[in-house]
Design an enzyme around this catalytic site. Structure first.
Site, PDB file in Angstrom:
ATOM      1  N   LYS A 105       0.756  -1.272  -0.350  1.00  0.00           N
ATOM      2  CA  LYS A 105      -0.451  -0.020   0.027  1.00  0.00           C
ATOM      3  C   LYS A 105       1.099   1.381   0.027  1.00  0.00           C
ATOM      4  O   LYS A 105       2.193   1.456  -0.104  1.00  0.00           O
ATOM      5  CB  LYS A 105      -0.661   0.042   1.626  1.00  0.00           C
ATOM      6  CG  LYS A 105       0.112   0.111   2.494  1.00  0.00           C
ATOM      7  CD  LYS A 105      -0.516  -0.379   3.970  1.00  0.00           C
ATOM      8  CE  LYS A 105       0.429   0.523   5.059  1.00  0.00           C
ATOM      9  NZ  LYS A 105      -0.218  -1.126   5.812  1.00  0.00           N
ATOM     10  N   TYR A 155      18.302  30.159   5.635  1.00  0.00           N
ATOM     11  CA  TYR A 155      16.916  30.706   5.981  1.00  0.00           C
ATOM     12  C   TYR A 155      16.702  30.608   7.397  1.00  0.00           C
ATOM     13  O   TYR A 155      17.444  29.788   7.971  1.00  0.00           O
ATOM     14  CB  TYR A 155      15.136  30.083   5.663  1.00  0.00           C
ATOM     15  CG  TYR A 155      15.284  29.669   4.265  1.00  0.00           C
ATOM     16  CD1 TYR A 155      15.598  31.920   3.809  1.00  0.00           C
ATOM     17  CD2 TYR A 155      14.814  29.129   3.144  1.00  0.00           C
ATOM     18  CE1 TYR A 155      14.969  30.938   2.238  1.00  0.00           C
ATOM     19  CE2 TYR A 155      14.748  29.071   1.497  1.00  0.00           C
ATOM     20  CZ  TYR A 155      14.150  30.215   1.620  1.00  0.00           C
ATOM     21  OH  TYR A 155      14.189  30.843  -0.196  1.00  0.00           O
TER      22      TYR A 155
HETATM   23  C1  LIG Z   1       0.213  -1.937   6.767  1.00  0.00           C
HETATM   24  C2  LIG Z   1       0.196  -2.619   7.565  1.00  0.00           C
HETATM   25  C3  LIG Z   1       0.980  -4.185   7.540  1.00  0.00           C
HETATM   26  C4  LIG Z   1       2.932  -3.921   7.502  1.00  0.00           C
HETATM   27  O1  LIG Z   1       2.710  -3.291   8.349  1.00  0.00           O
HETATM   28  P1  LIG Z   1       4.507  -3.178   8.685  1.00  0.00           P
HETATM   29  O2  LIG Z   1       4.302  -2.333  10.004  1.00  0.00           O
HETATM   30  O3  LIG Z   1       4.961  -2.625   7.516  1.00  0.00           O
HETATM   31  O4  LIG Z   1       5.118  -4.624   8.419  1.00  0.00           O
HETATM   32  C5  LIG Z   1      -0.050  -5.730   7.690  1.00  0.00           C
HETATM   33  N1  LIG Z   1      -1.246  -5.613   8.463  1.00  0.00           N
HETATM   34  C6  LIG Z   1      -2.071  -3.873   8.337  1.00  0.00           C
HETATM   35  C7  LIG Z   1      -3.856  -4.431   8.082  1.00  0.00           C
HETATM   36  C8  LIG Z   1      -1.386  -2.808   8.106  1.00  0.00           C
HETATM   37  O5  LIG Z   1      -2.530  -1.652   7.174  1.00  0.00           O
END
Ligand SMILES: *Cc1c(COP(=O)(O)O)cnc(C)c1O
Length: 358
Positions: A35, A255
């Site tokens: 994702k 800055y």
């Molecule tokens: C993003 C996510 C993961 C993966 O998490 P990590 O900490 O990056 O391994 C697993 N399960 C769900 C439901 C998630 O949203």
């Protein structure tokens, strides 16, 4: 040639990390979490490299999943937040996406849907994350409801840890117990472990594990580096010096004049700023590597540029490579200088940075 800000992405390291994860969860199928543009690494390019090596992919929503089908990915893909409207159920069943159900509306959409083929479904149960999912007390009734719909068997149950990165956190035991009770009489597919839990709670690996961060070579375990867990960073964020200046004692840099040279000194200007996703807020001594020598940022990070104290590397020249994070400069360490998390830093890298897979 244009700007030299580049994210170099290493296929070998990605597959190496997958092997490390498989060794930690040898009996579980891997759902690679890609994702958010694969945590900033590129949704399609990352998925194409993992395709065939993992059982499935996890994405946030159906548009991400459809983008993967468009580039020829035929593997199972799970919509982690489920569908956002009833029509998406039809597309999901046509494209063979698995769908997470986490609220009552989604379940009633399925009850009323006319699907051409049975849908792969996961029931999301909240065991203590307090984000998505049904209350544990509702789970059995909802499983019953789902099983009466046009669905594939077996059904899945998934939950998610809130504090798995801290092994000793008391909430973990609570969530583990909640999940164990939940699945006591459940014969379907079970999944709770993210990256941190794969390392900290291997007894909870169950049928499917869902690694994200660890795939990208960053430690999911609080207080450790990826290398401590034999992981290798996939991303190296790099640029080069576009100016090397000799500043006088007392000169201001950047800055707000937040840095004043304590002596005559060389200062480099690198082509990387917050407009590239590099954190604007960091301590004045955030490390960078100039030609593999550790130097420090000084002054405020600008949109396209930032200044580097070159006293540790006075022979530096225009065009020298500057590494912001990578194998020699762990992202976990940079995160600690910026008050950000590695997740957030990876996702923040902007598309104006050139992404190059090796
Ligand atoms: C993003 C996510 C993961 C993966 O998490 P990590 O900490 O990056 O391994 C697993 N399960 C769900 C439901 C998630 O949203």
């Amino acid at each position: 040639m244009g700007r030299t800000a580049v994210a170099i992405l290493n296929t070998e390291n990605l597959l190496h990390n997958l092997t490390i994860i498989k060794n930690r969860a040898p009996k579980s199928a891997i759902m690679a979490m890609i994702k958010a543009n694969a945590y900033g690494h590129g949704l399609r390019s990352t998925a194409l490299r993992l395709d065939g090596h993992v059982a499935s992919f996890g994405v946030a929503s159906i548009d991400e999943a459809l983008a993967l089908r468009k580039v020829g990915i035929r593997s199972k893909i799970t919509l982690m937040e489920g569908v956002f409207e009833p029509a998406e159920l039809v597309s999901a069943s046509l494209e063979n996406f698995d769908v997470v159900f986490h609220n009552h509306e989604q379940v009633s959409w399925l009850e009323n849907a006319a699907l051409a083929s049975p849908l792969g479904v996961w029931l999301k149960v909240d065991t203590g994350m307090g984000r998505l999912g049904f209350h544990v007390d509702e789970a059995q009734a909802l499983l019953k409801k789902l099983s009466l719909c046009f669905v594939q068997r077996p059904l899945g149950i998934m939950s998610h840890f809130a504090c798995a990165d801290e092994r000793e956190h008391v909430h973990n035991n609570f969530q583990i117990k909640q999940f164990q009770d939940l699945i006591a009489n459940f014969s379907g597919t079970k999944s709770i472990n993210n990256s941190a839990a794969i390392f900290n709670f291997p007894d909870s690996n169950y049928d499917v594990v869902r690694p994200g961060l660890a795939l990208y070579g960053v430690s999911p375990v609080f207080g450790t580096l990826g290398s401590d867990l034999l992981l290798k960073p996939v991303m190296t964020l790099q640029t080069s010096l576009i100016a090397v200046r000799q500043e006088k004692k007392g000169a201001f840099v950047g800055y707000g004049g937040t840095y004043r040279c304590p002596e005559d000194m060389p200062v480099g200007i690198m082509a990387m700023g917050y407009g590239d996703g590099y954190p604007q807020k960091n301590s004045n001594n955030t490390p960078v590597l100039v030609n593999n020598t550790r130097c420090q940022l000084i002054g405020r990070v600008s949109m396209d540029m930032a200044a580097v104290d070159l006293r540790a590397y006075p022979q530096s020249r225009l065009g020298d490579p500057v590494t912001l994070w990578g194998a020699q400069l762990p992202l976990e360490e940079i995160a600690s200088y910026t008050g950000r998390t590695p997740y957030d830093l990876l996702c923040a890298v902007q598309s104006r940075v050139k992404f190059q897979w090796t």
